[in-house]
Enzyme design. Sequence first.
Site, mmCIF file in Angstrom:
data_model
loop_
_atom_site.group_PDB
_atom_site.id
_atom_site.type_symbol
_atom_site.label_atom_id
_atom_site.label_comp_id
_atom_site.label_asym_id
_atom_site.label_seq_id
_atom_site.Cartn_x
_atom_site.Cartn_y
_atom_site.Cartn_z
ATOM 1 N N GLY A 141 -12.634 0.321 4.590
ATOM 2 C CA GLY A 141 -13.324 -0.407 3.525
ATOM 3 C C GLY A 141 -12.296 -0.954 2.553
ATOM 4 N N LYS A 147 -14.354 4.629 -0.700
ATOM 5 C CA LYS A 147 -14.253 5.416 0.539
ATOM 6 C C LYS A 147 -13.428 6.674 0.330
ATOM 7 C CE LYS A 147 -10.338 2.874 2.623
ATOM 8 N NZ LYS A 147 -10.060 2.006 1.454
ATOM 9 N N ARG A 174 8.202 10.020 -2.705
ATOM 10 C CA ARG A 174 8.190 9.913 -4.153
ATOM 11 C C ARG A 174 8.203 11.310 -4.764
ATOM 12 N NH1 ARG A 174 3.388 5.557 -3.476
ATOM 13 N NH2 ARG A 174 4.687 3.728 -2.955
ATOM 14 N N ARG A 267 -10.634 0.204 -13.538
ATOM 15 C CA ARG A 267 -9.565 1.211 -13.439
ATOM 16 C C ARG A 267 -8.568 1.072 -14.580
ATOM 17 N NH1 ARG A 267 -7.706 0.669 -7.072
ATOM 18 N NH2 ARG A 267 -9.517 1.691 -6.105
ATOM 19 N N ARG A 278 -5.294 -7.537 -4.798
ATOM 20 C CA ARG A 278 -6.262 -6.612 -4.204
ATOM 21 C C ARG A 278 -7.573 -7.340 -3.874
ATOM 22 N NH1 ARG A 278 -5.126 -1.325 -3.885
ATOM 23 N NH2 ARG A 278 -3.419 -0.485 -5.151
#
Length: 387
Positions: A141, A147, A174, A267, A278
């Site tokens: 998705g 998801k 990281r 967000r 995105r």
Amino acid sequence: MGEAPVMFEEDLHKNISNGTRSVSMAYEAVVAVANKQYLVGSTDESGSSIGVLALDQTTSKWITPVVLGDKPKICMDLSVIILNEERILVIRRDAASEDSIWFLELNTKFVRDQSQALETEVVSWSKGVIGDDLKPVVISGPSGVGKGTLISKLMDDFPTKFGFSVSHTTRAPRQNEQNGVHYHFSVRSDMEKDIKDGKFLEYALVHDNLYGTSVEAVEVVADAGKRCILDIDVQGARQVRASPLGAKFIFIRPPSFAELENRLRARGTETEEQVQKRLRNAKAEIEQGLSSGIFDHILENDDLEVCYRNLKKLLGLDVTPDVCRTSPVTEPHLRMNHLAENVDGHFVVDYKNNKFVLDMSCIRGGAPGRTRGVKLHPMSNGGCQTD
């Protein structure tokens, strides 16, 4: 079907010239399939695993094929049975049941694809697994569709039923990332070789780094008695759909593109340029997800709880989450002392004067992963007992 035409009680040592060098090999069985004779032996060049040689009967030349897959360990007592022109069954009769059943693939799609890619003769081992497991679940998705939240709820509510495949990447870890937990951090040359050898279900190059899901990462979850969840994009789902892995494919869509944009902007963690990127990617993902024919089911995530209930229904889950952890059920440990073909195409195994039927009629999967769905039925009064 039939047992190997030659079965040796003791190793026969032969030096076989393939035209360029001499190959020393101790072997127990010779089996003829199509226009080739395959020697399945107790040693290969490493001296640690069962080896394979082939005689091309049309040219009378010996071939040392490239052998892919996890190789069964050296064994001095083998039974070899022809299943069909695609694969043969190899029983390590000195091993317990969880390591006794192997398939040598000679002409499956995976072998044909690898033979074409490598431009040489290829065979591949696949370990047989007794019993059936649930299909892995591929969930895709666009970014922001929720998801990840849905998968987290499944993992929290049903910890004994689901496991997550750990992806590979060539980027550096990281801060606080652990190898084997967040990713399998890999050397690029090693990952490229494994991709070439067909050991990855899907992969992609992202910002000059490779990311992918290996066959072994999925098998590790299945071997632990859990159903594997793969969280991958549509491109990756397309690759998995084309692979031997039999999976259930689910696409999560937003109620509208405008709602998806609102969620991404809410967000507050990305720049406008990142949000626009995105959104462009999400638009392409939605178009492909809805029209590609890759996915078995499409769920709309308008209300998270409603979508979660629908997801659980698709996966055949009870409404009650796991309340305790249990160990996976295992088959009895058997040592295969004798193998013979039955009249119905199944195989009879003798174990301490008890007979079992080894049923290959529903096997699935195969190289480069496991071959699953091998059934083991107890026999009573000359017949097979059924549940």
